[in-house]
Design an enzyme around this catalytic site. Structure first.
Site, PDB file in Angstrom:
ATOM      1  N   TYR A  17      -5.190  15.918 -10.845  1.00 58.99           N
ATOM      2  CA  TYR A  17      -4.416  14.710 -10.555  1.00 58.99           C
ATOM      3  C   TYR A  17      -4.395  13.772 -11.770  1.00 58.99           C
ATOM      4  O   TYR A  17      -3.334  13.297 -12.181  1.00 58.99           O
ATOM      5  CB  TYR A  17      -5.009  14.005  -9.329  1.00 58.99           C
ATOM      6  N   ASP A  41      -1.383   2.385  -2.314  1.00 60.56           N
ATOM      7  CA  ASP A  41      -1.746   1.947  -3.664  1.00 60.56           C
ATOM      8  C   ASP A  41      -1.037   0.636  -3.970  1.00 60.56           C
ATOM      9  O   ASP A  41       0.162   0.638  -4.255  1.00 60.56           O
ATOM     10  CB  ASP A  41      -1.333   3.040  -4.663  1.00 60.56           C
TER      11      ASP A  41
END
Lengths: 131, 131
Positions: A17, A41
């Protein structure tokens, strides 16, 4: 899978990631998520669900020069948490932030783990303009 | 409360928690939790609920000499995540582990935040005997 293998697989997915966030397209980052994966987020904002929406979320990154560095990762049976540094340069300004992300996973079709959820702990005041 | 005040209050509660883990009784640590607060340590294990059960969870700490150090904290509207070092000495052996904890909070009766949930990311393999 033994527990240690699972924890190693989680750590490997975290590494993939961070590599993708540093150097891949938004669609390639989104492909690390499960098809119905979610992303929050920062934590407290409306979650984004599914690869199409997740691709859109990461799209602005493609305009930036980026670098990531893993600072610390802790994997458990229930998921992983990790602290990392992300540096982005856009229009001559360079910003640095060190979020703590929490991820859950599920096995994907090719044996790799897919991210089923990502929650990023950071606030705007944690972002610094460094150049 | 402005957002910044809330984030500061979360950080203050994290600091009080680490201070309590280092130097207070199990009941005093549990008092930082909401009455029906939960604790999942490590993540993936059965959660512990309520101050009586939480006191029992921390009771073994009272037999140890302890120290804690905050390494990094990230507070958001939806909670806080923090990386820390905890060192415990029991029976002449000293162990060190650096978990990443995630907490949620609610306002308590005296204005301080109470911990509504704590989830600790770490695995046995992350614990090192250092002396």
């Amino acid at each position: 899978m033994t527990q240690t293998t699972t924890l190693d697989a989680q750590r490997a997915t975290v590494a993939r990631y961070l590599d993708a966030v540093a150097s891949k397209s938004a669609a390639e980052i989104a492909a690390l998520y499960a098809p119905e994966g979610t992303l929050e987020d920062p934590v407290g904002s409306e979650p984004v669900r599914g690869r199409a929406a997740i691709t859109e979320f990461y799209a602005p990154l493609e305009q930036a020069s980026r670098a990531t560095e893993l600072l610390s990762v802790r994997a458990t049976e229930g998921g992983a948490a990790f602290s990392f540094r992300v540096t982005t340069t856009v229009g001559g300004a360079t910003y640095e932030v060190e979020p703590i992300d929490v991820m859950t996973f599920e096995p994907g079709p090719d044996g790799d783990l897919l991210i089923t959820s990502m929650r990023a702990f950071w606030a705007p005041e944690d972002m610094k303009e460094i150049a």
